[in-house]
Design a protein around this motif. Structure first.
Motif, PDB file in Angstrom:
ATOM      1  N   LEU A   1       7.884  57.514  57.830  1.00 55.45           N
ATOM      2  CA  LEU A   1       7.781  58.670  57.868  1.00 55.45           C
ATOM      3  C   LEU A   1       6.204  58.852  58.313  1.00 55.45           C
ATOM      4  CD1 LEU A   1       9.684  61.094  55.523  1.00 55.45           C
ATOM      5  CD2 LEU A   1       9.799  61.258  58.230  1.00 55.45           C
ATOM      6  N   PHE A   2       5.373  58.185  57.524  1.00 61.26           N
ATOM      7  CA  PHE A   2       3.854  58.507  57.488  1.00 61.26           C
ATOM      8  C   PHE A   2       3.492  57.742  58.912  1.00 61.26           C
ATOM      9  CE2 PHE A   2       3.053  59.065  52.759  1.00 61.26           C
ATOM     10  CZ  PHE A   2       3.783  59.983  52.484  1.00 61.26           C
ATOM     11  N   ARG A   3       4.080  56.641  58.909  1.00 59.36           N
ATOM     12  CA  ARG A   3       3.546  56.285  60.220  1.00 59.36           C
ATOM     13  C   ARG A   3       4.021  56.809  61.451  1.00 59.36           C
ATOM     14  NH1 ARG A   3       4.921  49.720  58.506  1.00 59.36           N
ATOM     15  NH2 ARG A   3       3.331  49.843  56.757  1.00 59.36           N
TER      16      ARG A   3
ATOM     17  N   ARG B   1      14.665  63.828  58.104  1.00 57.64           N
ATOM     18  CA  ARG B   1      13.830  64.637  57.315  1.00 57.64           C
ATOM     19  C   ARG B   1      13.590  65.837  58.069  1.00 57.64           C
ATOM     20  NH1 ARG B   1      12.272  66.606  53.417  1.00 57.64           N
ATOM     21  NH2 ARG B   1      10.049  67.512  53.197  1.00 57.64           N
TER      22      ARG B   1
ATOM     23  N   LYS C   1       9.226  56.464  52.961  1.00 59.35           N
ATOM     24  CA  LYS C   1       7.626  57.183  52.871  1.00 59.35           C
ATOM     25  C   LYS C   1       6.919  56.640  54.186  1.00 59.35           C
ATOM     26  CE  LYS C   1       6.324  59.046  48.524  1.00 59.35           C
ATOM     27  NZ  LYS C   1       5.294  58.741  47.353  1.00 59.35           N
TER      28      LYS C   1
ATOM     29  N   VAL D   1      12.827  60.493  60.708  1.00 58.15           N
ATOM     30  CA  VAL D   1      12.384  61.669  61.055  1.00 58.15           C
ATOM     31  C   VAL D   1      13.390  62.536  61.201  1.00 58.15           C
ATOM     32  CG1 VAL D   1      10.984  62.740  62.797  1.00 58.15           C
ATOM     33  CG2 VAL D   1      10.033  60.732  62.236  1.00 58.15           C
TER      34      VAL D   1
ATOM     35  N   TYR E   1      13.086  62.029  50.598  1.00 59.78           N
ATOM     36  CA  TYR E   1      12.700  60.570  50.637  1.00 59.78           C
ATOM     37  C   TYR E   1      14.127  59.602  49.864  1.00 59.78           C
ATOM     38  CZ  TYR E   1       7.793  61.972  51.344  1.00 59.78           C
ATOM     39  OH  TYR E   1       6.782  62.891  51.714  1.00 59.78           O
TER      40      TYR E   1
END
Lengths: 222, 197
Positions: free
Chosen positions: B170-172, B145, B167, B142, B152
């Motif tokens: 980051l999504f989780r 980013r 990915k 995080v 990524y």
């Protein structure tokens, strides 16, 4: 409820990596599903909050602290290298002395193997021991005469021993402390001469000063 | 290669030849980036300072291993982030509570305006409170980013993992943060959402 693929699309849309056709499909989905729209809104709030986060600036003294730590690490490394050099020198010396040692052992074995040579060697050793014993005996006789002439001398000698030991220890400590201070002062002088960068200068001066402070404290303890 | 990159490369070469002035230039250039990463990862200004020092020291001692084809900043941040992840794992092993008192977030002397500072400070604290609840690997992804705008692939390179793993992290992480935000209701800290996708 959005499926796994659509959830991934939401995330990729936030990262601006979603292809236009998928983005279009996602938009259509969000318009028709309030539940998915709410889910996307939640993720977008997180995204916005993180994007608005300020960059923390490093403290003003960070660069100086880093360079001071680096100077310390470099000097420790140099110390390690000099120890390695000493070990290498000793190893080379040992390797050079090895033929001499082998020759000495060979001579010894030859001497022990021949009875005449062995007898000669033992006679020589015996003569040496006799002369050492005679010398010690002479010394003891002189000491005895001296004590008879001056009966207070043993007590005075016993009193001198602890005093002289204390004096020796203090002199050794003082010498060591002076040597370290001299090295620190010379490092301090080199610093201002060698580096033009103010950060490096400040770091090295700080390292040298802390070294000098330590030496001063050591002297105070003495 | 950009002008900045070539200058950085010159400094790296000079530092490799023992020129500490050149390394000091690198420290000046990247200290904010490294410190911010450490601060966002560790949540404590004192620990962040120590971690930043350690990262630069490790970089200096391993400078010979630096691949000049890579960005120096990326390499430096990978050292810092991996060090912070290790440190967080060790911290967890020491059974430190995540509810320990708030760290020293004292305002600095060079801060601009008191009101701006307060808002920024509050927002920063709210973000830190959220971030600290993420696992170290997620937190690193995080931070890289959002604060450094890395892709990524670049994050995967820094954290020595795959693009799909990044990915997924980051999504989780975003999902976890959304849940935490709902629970804490800190929406007042967010910027009004005006734009559509």
């Amino acid at each position: 409820m959005a499926n796994e693929r659509q959830k991934n699309w939401m995330q990729e849309a936030l990262d601006e990596t979603l292809p236009p056709e998928s983005l279009h499909e996602l938009r259509a989905r969000l318009e028709t599903s309030p539940e998915d729209a709410a889910q996307y809104e939640r993720l977008r709030r997180v995204d916005r909050l993180l994007r608005s986060a300020p960059m923390e600036r490093a403290p003003a003294a960070l660069a100086v602290s880093i360079m001071a730590r680096l100077a310390e690490a470099v000097s420790q490394r140099a110390g390690g290298r000099s120890s390695a050099a000493l070990a290498l020198t000793l190893a080379v010396l040992a390797a050079l002395l090895l033929p001499l040692l082998i020759a000495f052992c060979w001579l010894m074995l030859n001497t022990i193997g021949s009875p005449a040579a062995l007898g000669q060697a033992l006679a020589g050793l015996n003569a040496l021991l006799v002369s050492v014993i005679a010398a010690v005996d002479g010394l003891l006789a002189s000491a005895q005469r001296f004590v008879e002439a001056y009966p207070e001398a043993p007590a005075a000698a016993l009193a001198i021993i602890p005093i002289s030991l204390t004096w020796l220890v203090r002199t050794a400590r003082k010498h060591r402390s002076n040597e370290k201070q001299r090295r620190a002062e010379s490092r301090l002088a080199d610093t201002t001469a060698s580096s033009e960068n103010p950060t490096v200068q400040a770091a090295q001066v700080r390292a040298a000063e802390s070294c000098l402070d330590g030496r001063a404290a050591e002297r105070d303890d003495l | 290669m950009s002008t900045i990159d070539s200058v950085v490369l010159e400094w790296v070469k000079a530092a490799l030849n023992g020129d500490q002035d050149a390394f000091a230039e690198l420290v000046y250039m990247f200290q904010d980036a490294v410190y911010n990463l450490c601060y966002r990862m560790l949540y404590d200004s004192v620990e962040a300072e120590d971690a930043a020092q350690e990262a630069f020291l490790r970089a200096y001692l391993n400078l010979a291993r630096y691949d000049t084809a890579r960005s120096f900043k990326t390499w430096l941040l990978s050292i810092a982030s991996n060090y912070c992840i290790d440190r967080l794992r060790r911290r967890r092993m020491k059974w430190l509570s995540i509810d320990d008192p708030l760290p020293n977030l004292a305002l600095r002397e060079d801060t601009p305006e008191p009101e701006d500072v307060t808002i920024s400070h509050e927002r920063s604290r709210a973000i830190q409170d959220l971030l600290r609840q993420l696992p170290p690997d997620y937190r690193a992804a995080v931070v890289l980013r959002y604060w450094y705008d890395y892709s990524y692939v670049e994050i995967a390179d820094i954290l020595d993992t795959t693009e799909s793993a990044i990915k997924s992290r980051l999504f989780r992480a975003r999902q976890m943060l959304a849940d935490k935000m709902d629970a804490k209701d800190i929406s007042g800290m967010t910027i009004p959402l005006l734009e559509n996708i």
